[in-house]
Enzyme design. Structure first.
Site, short mmCIF file in Angstrom:
data_model
loop_
_atom_site.label_atom_id
_atom_site.label_comp_id
_atom_site.label_asym_id
_atom_site.label_seq_id
_atom_site.Cartn_x
_atom_site.Cartn_y
_atom_site.Cartn_z
N PHE A 1 10.03 -7.42 12.90
CA PHE A 1 9.25 -6.33 12.31
C PHE A 1 8.13 -6.95 11.48
O PHE A 1 8.14 -8.15 11.20
CB PHE A 1 10.15 -5.45 11.43
CG PHE A 1 11.01 -6.23 10.47
CD1 PHE A 1 10.53 -6.62 9.23
CD2 PHE A 1 12.30 -6.60 10.83
CE1 PHE A 1 11.31 -7.36 8.36
CE2 PHE A 1 13.10 -7.35 9.96
CZ PHE A 1 12.59 -7.74 8.72
N PHE B 1 6.75 -8.01 8.26
CA PHE B 1 6.46 -9.30 8.88
C PHE B 1 7.67 -10.19 8.67
O PHE B 1 7.69 -10.99 7.74
CB PHE B 1 5.21 -9.96 8.26
CG PHE B 1 3.95 -9.18 8.53
CD1 PHE B 1 3.33 -9.26 9.78
CD2 PHE B 1 3.42 -8.34 7.56
CE1 PHE B 1 2.18 -8.52 10.04
CE2 PHE B 1 2.27 -7.60 7.83
CZ PHE B 1 1.66 -7.68 9.07
#
Ligand code: CUA
Length: 141
Positions: free
Chosen positions: A53, A55
């Site tokens: 995802f 980050f």
């Protein structure tokens, strides 16, 4: 005619196993991604379920014993990410809606970085986690 009918049978009956699909908006509710992590499935064999995802990755840091055969199952919760472990053959593109699978045996103890190698936005450069491969019990790691 025989080949044609075999092909259409195969196309109709068998979804390609490497293209397993899930709803990318419901990753957190979809097993096994509702509970990412390491599961032992055999003698030093593991399944490692991970999400990518913006980050980062879940779980954030993983410990496994040396010699572990690890089957990664990875999906994305948002955009296309990379999943590469330098020094190994692990290198996958993680696409929302799909489950990417790859098996790797970690023979040597040490630290292995998992890096995102697909540009995914402002935090792309820092998107990483690591796998710590511990020496066998009784040995110094
Ligand atoms: Cu995720 Cu780049």
């Amino acid at each position: 005619i025989l080949i044609l009918s075999v092909n259409s049978f195969a196309m109709g009956m068998m979804p390609p196993s490497h293209m397993e699909m899930i709803d990318p908006t419901k990753v957190d509710q979809t097993p096994p991604f509702d509970n990412p992590g390491l599961r032992q499935v055999g003698d030093n064999e593991y399944e490692l379920v991970m999400t990518a995802f913006i980050f980062g990755y879940a779980p954030n840091e993983i410990e496994i014993p040396a010699g572990a055969k690890v089957t990664f199952k990875v999906t994305s919760k948002d955009v296309v990410h990379g999943f590469a472990i330098p020094g190994t053959n692990v290198n996958m593109m993680i696409t929302p809606g799909y489950i990417s699978t790859l098996t790797h045996t970690f023979s040597d103890p040490g630290e292995y970085l998992i890096l995102c190698n697909e540009y995914c936005g402002i935090g792309h450069q820092v998107m990483a986690t690591r796998i710590v491969v511990k020496g066998k019990e009784g040995e110094k790691s």
